[in-house]
Scaffold this motif. Structure first.
Motif, mmCIF file in Angstrom:
data_model
loop_
_atom_site.group_PDB
_atom_site.id
_atom_site.type_symbol
_atom_site.label_atom_id
_atom_site.label_comp_id
_atom_site.label_asym_id
_atom_site.label_seq_id
_atom_site.Cartn_x
_atom_site.Cartn_y
_atom_site.Cartn_z
ATOM 1 N N GLY A 188 0.831 -1.200 0.000
ATOM 2 C CA GLY A 188 0.000 0.000 0.000
ATOM 3 C C GLY A 188 0.864 1.248 0.000
ATOM 4 N N VAL A 189 0.544 2.185 0.893
ATOM 5 C CA VAL A 189 1.252 3.469 0.920
ATOM 6 C C VAL A 189 2.745 3.286 1.205
ATOM 7 N N LEU A 190 3.111 2.178 1.865
ATOM 8 C CA LEU A 190 4.524 1.933 2.152
ATOM 9 C C LEU A 190 5.290 1.718 0.853
ATOM 10 N N SER A 191 4.575 1.211 -0.176
ATOM 11 C CA SER A 191 5.209 0.958 -1.467
ATOM 12 C C SER A 191 5.016 2.111 -2.449
ATOM 13 N N TYR A 192 3.788 2.645 -2.527
ATOM 14 C CA TYR A 192 3.554 3.659 -3.559
ATOM 15 C C TYR A 192 3.788 5.075 -3.056
ATOM 16 N N LEU A 270 4.025 10.684 -6.498
ATOM 17 C CA LEU A 270 4.757 9.724 -5.668
ATOM 18 C C LEU A 270 4.603 8.304 -6.205
ATOM 19 N N PHE A 271 3.416 7.969 -6.727
ATOM 20 C CA PHE A 271 3.186 6.644 -7.296
ATOM 21 C C PHE A 271 4.135 6.411 -8.480
ATOM 22 N N ARG A 272 4.264 7.425 -9.325
ATOM 23 C CA ARG A 272 5.182 7.286 -10.468
ATOM 24 C C ARG A 272 6.612 7.073 -9.981
ATOM 25 N N VAL A 273 7.019 7.892 -9.012
ATOM 26 C CA VAL A 273 8.412 7.851 -8.575
ATOM 27 C C VAL A 273 8.698 6.584 -7.760
ATOM 28 N N ASN A 274 7.823 6.273 -6.793
ATOM 29 C CA ASN A 274 8.117 5.175 -5.864
ATOM 30 C C ASN A 274 7.700 3.815 -6.394
#
Lengths: 471, 278
Positions: A188-192, A270-274
């Protein structure tokens, strides 16, 4: 004696060095420092810190073991309550929780509980020493598998902090747990959301694997509400469902120009980067725009993360633009300091009124309005009041809007019996029960935007409630 | 998870069909919905409409045009290969009811996407008139399949190599001006085509639905990249769409947003071509 040892702080890589890459910023304790720091804990008979921890870790207990040099024992002690210590040790706002109520904090020198938690996790991690085998040891894997075969089946929706915690706790209680994750990776947010330099993805992967080693199945690429419904899960034999589907659509500024090219909502950026590793484009195929002059609206942790990512991608100037003053900034103090060290500019007491584009629809300027602080509002923070006629413009070629998000709309939308607040949050009792019998929820789907640890606290509370419900 | 390609077919130059094993998606999919897939570890998440499904067999069909790096890589995959990630069905199903006479319009690779809608409108009891168009005969896909499903079929090509020379909107315009009874228009294709259709039906006050192919990332109601202005409000194609009232859509803004990564897409394509040596 206690006063003789100063609080140890963990070292950071130099700002000059770290802004060139996405590697982790904070370096963590070595064994010596950790033991010395652990010895600062006075082992209160009635420890306040445990009450300050949403997942109720036996903090004096694990610190005592570190002080005695038994790091394996310390991590086991932590994992009795918390399946994700390497994550919590990095991203929990300890200064507002366990460390805030630490008795030594009266003098402003609480024990560095978070850094010690991180140390215990890292020191025993297969990543730092391949010989350490805290998990997944074959015996644990087998135990997990045995549990699975016999256990009552529980479905967990979403593999973020809430879902992982609920799943881990339920597996430890002997239930047969399956997590359904819509994205291609768990976390979840820890990844994206949280960037590599604050929470390395190898660590997220390892802690997810730990939860799996407890016997939890993680199935990716299944969107509950679409691929399968909550109803399908019960028909399939699951006896209870925990919804931890997390954050949803971004909050908008509500000003003209929010859809121009070069205007990101933080989650997308952040989704794109992470998640998609756009910082390695084109080796990784997901693109991200590289702004030269970047304006980030908002001053929470997400805003800091976005600003620092933009800087690392190659921006010349990144400005955090916030309508209140520094005191009201919701981000963690240490992240604000790190952002500042890295050269992020803080433009305070101004609010955007318009985003302006060139003739091709690309952002080229933002118009800002000066603010002054008035009376406290409902949140207790002083309300920003516009200064009439104080508009001014700055040139930017990229904007990131980081002012929060609503709970994810999908599960509620496809599950009409699930009662929600007007703003989208799933309504739960204080035991995390929703309006549907057997269905529980926690984390951002209930709270809107909250912290990793509060989501974990919800997951833990839900696990206890589900056990009671099934008995 | 892995999603095996059971069949691939080249429908036209640069246009491919793949039948992919995805039992849960096949079972849940309805007309108008899409999937997001990622080919491998380094891939993008790309949205593709579900062109057909076979719940019994547990498969779905996707049809795509080689346009950028990811679709080129996908086109290079063969029967027996597996797609690493595939999520769906996403978006709201097409809102299908019996309204009378429905004109279904597909342009370019959008033709592939209208087949489920034609079938659904037909089985709801509508008379379905279909107009499909492409640049030339070679790029016209799914003609036979659509001919069998629809009541009437009109074809246009830009160069006149098949059907009428011109655009799908020319035929629609003639129908509207000729007084043809039309209760609903449903259009899928390139943005300029959908905009042209909308510009014809708006003054005639004919309800028109378009299915928008915005940029997508998570496609689960989180990131916000798919936002589009509809009737002055921000809507999100992944959870509010992909179908919208054409007369309310801000097509100019949509075109700008779709062009966001034009330069980057070129760079990615060069990178992929260099790697594959083509």
């Amino acid at each position: 004696m206690v006063d003789k040892i100063e609080r140890h702080s963990i070292p950071d890589r130099s700002a000059h060095e770290r802004i060139k890459d996405f590697e982790e910023v904070a370096l963590g304790f070595n064994l010596e420092d950790a033991i010395e720091e652990a010895k600062r804990c006075i082992q209160c008979k009635n420890p306040k810190c445990v009450g300050g921890c949403p997942v109720e870790i036996d903090i004096p207990g694990f610190i005592r073991l570190i002080a005695a040099g038994d790091i394996e024992g310390a991590i086991k002690k932590i994992k009795e309550k918390n399946s994700l210590p390497a994550i919590c040790g990095r991203v929990c706002p300890q200064e507002d929780q366990c460390e805030k109520v630490c008795i030594l904090n009266i003098k402003g020198k609480s024990v560095a509980i978070g850094a010690l938690e991180r140390f215990a996790a890292d020191y025993t991690s297969p990543l730092s020493s391949p010989s350490a085998n805290s998990f997944p040891s074959p015996s644990k894997m087998e135990r997990g598998a045995e549990r699975k075969r016999g256990g009552v089946r529980i479905a967990v929706v979403g593999s973020g902090p809430a879902g992982l915690t609920c799943a881990g706790d339920m597996a430890k209680m002997g239930y047969n747990v399956t997590i359904f994750e819509s994205l291609h990776l768990p976390g979840g947010v820890l990844s994206y959301g949280i960037p590599e330099f604050r929470l390395p993805k190898s660590i997220v992967k390892l802690e997810v694997e730990y939860v799996q080693s407890l016997g939890v199945d993680v199935i990716t690429d299944v969107l509950i509400g679409k691929t399968l419904t909550i109803d399908d899960l019960f028909k399939d034999g699951y006896k209870a469902v925990f919804i931890g589907s997390g954050a949803g659509l971004p909050s908008q500024l509500g000003i003209p120009g929010e859809n121009y090219q070069g205007v990101y909502f933080a989650n997308e950026f952040l989704f794109r980067v992470n998640m998609m590793k756009a910082y390695k484009f084109p080796e990784y195929l997901t693109p991200v725009l590289i702004g030269k002059k970047v304006a980030v609206f908002g001053a929470g942790n997400v805003a800091m993360d976005a600003a620092r990512c933009a800087l690392r991608l190659g921006a010349e100037k990144v400005s955090i633009i916030y309508r209140r003053s520094r005191t009201e900034m919701p981000a963690r103090a240490e992240e604000i300091i790190r952002a500042e060290e890295e050269g992020i500019e803080f433009v305070l007491l101004v609010a955007p009124t318009e985003i302006i584009s060139d003739d091709k629809g690309r952002v080229k300027q933002v118009e800002l309005l000066k603010m002054e602080l008035g009376e406290p509002d409902a949140s207790g923070r002083r309300r920003p009041v516009p200064v009439p006629g104080s508009e001014f413009k700055i040139n930017v070629d990229m904007v990131v809007v980081a002012i929060g998000n609503s709970p994810n709309p999908l599960v509620p939308k496809e599950t009409p019996e699930l009662k929600t607040e007007k703003w989208g949050g799933v309504i739960v009792t204080k035991e995390q029960a929703t309006s549907i019998p057997g269905v529980y929820a926690g984390g951002d789907i209930v709270r809107g935007s909250a912290t990793v640890i509060s989501a974990m606290g919800d997951g833990k509370a839900a696990a206890k409630t589900i056990k009671l419900f099934l008995n | 998870m892995n999603f095996k390609i059971l069949r691939e077919e080249k429908l036209a130059e640069n246009i491919h069909l793949m039948e992919v094993e995805a039992p849960l998606v096949a079972k849940a999919a309805k007309a108008g919905q899409f999937v997001v897939l990622r080919i491998d570890e380094r891939g993008e998440r790309i949205p593709l409409t579900i062109a057909d499904k076979d719940p019994g067999k547990g498969t779905i069909e996707i049809i795509f045009q080689e346009a950028g790096a990811s679709t080129k890589l996908l086109a290079n995959m063969k029967t027996g290969d597996s797609i690493l990630n595939l999520l769906g069905p996403l978006g709201n199903p097409a809102h299908i009811e019996n309204v009378g006479i429905v004109i279904v319009i597909g342009g370019g690779v959008g033709i592939a996407e209208i087949y489920p809608a034609i079938k659904a409108y037909k089985s709801a009891g509508n008379k379905v008139i279909t107009i499909i168009g492409a640049r030339c005969r070679e790029l016209l896909i799914s003609e036979k399949k659509i001919k069998e499903a629809t009541d009437e079929l009109y074809i246009t090509t830009d160069d006149g190599s098949c059907g009428r020379k011109g655009f799908v909107s020319d035929i629609l315009k003639e129908m509207v001006e000729g007084g043809q009874q039309i209760n609903l228009v449903y259009a899928v294709g390139p943005v300029p085509m959908m905009e042209a259709v909308s510009n014809i039906t708006k003054p005639a006050k004919i309800k028109t639905i378009v299915s928008l192919n915005t940029l997508m990332l998570d496609a689960t109601g989180m990131c916000g990249v798919c936002r589009v202005t509809v009737g002055g409000e921000i809507k999100f194609a992944c959870v509010d769409g992909p179908e919208f009232d054409a007369h309310l859509v801000d097509f100019a803004e949509l075109k700008t947003r779709l062009a966001t990564y034009k330069e980057k897409e070129k760079k990615a394509l060069e990178h992929v071509c260099r790697l594959s040596g083509s």
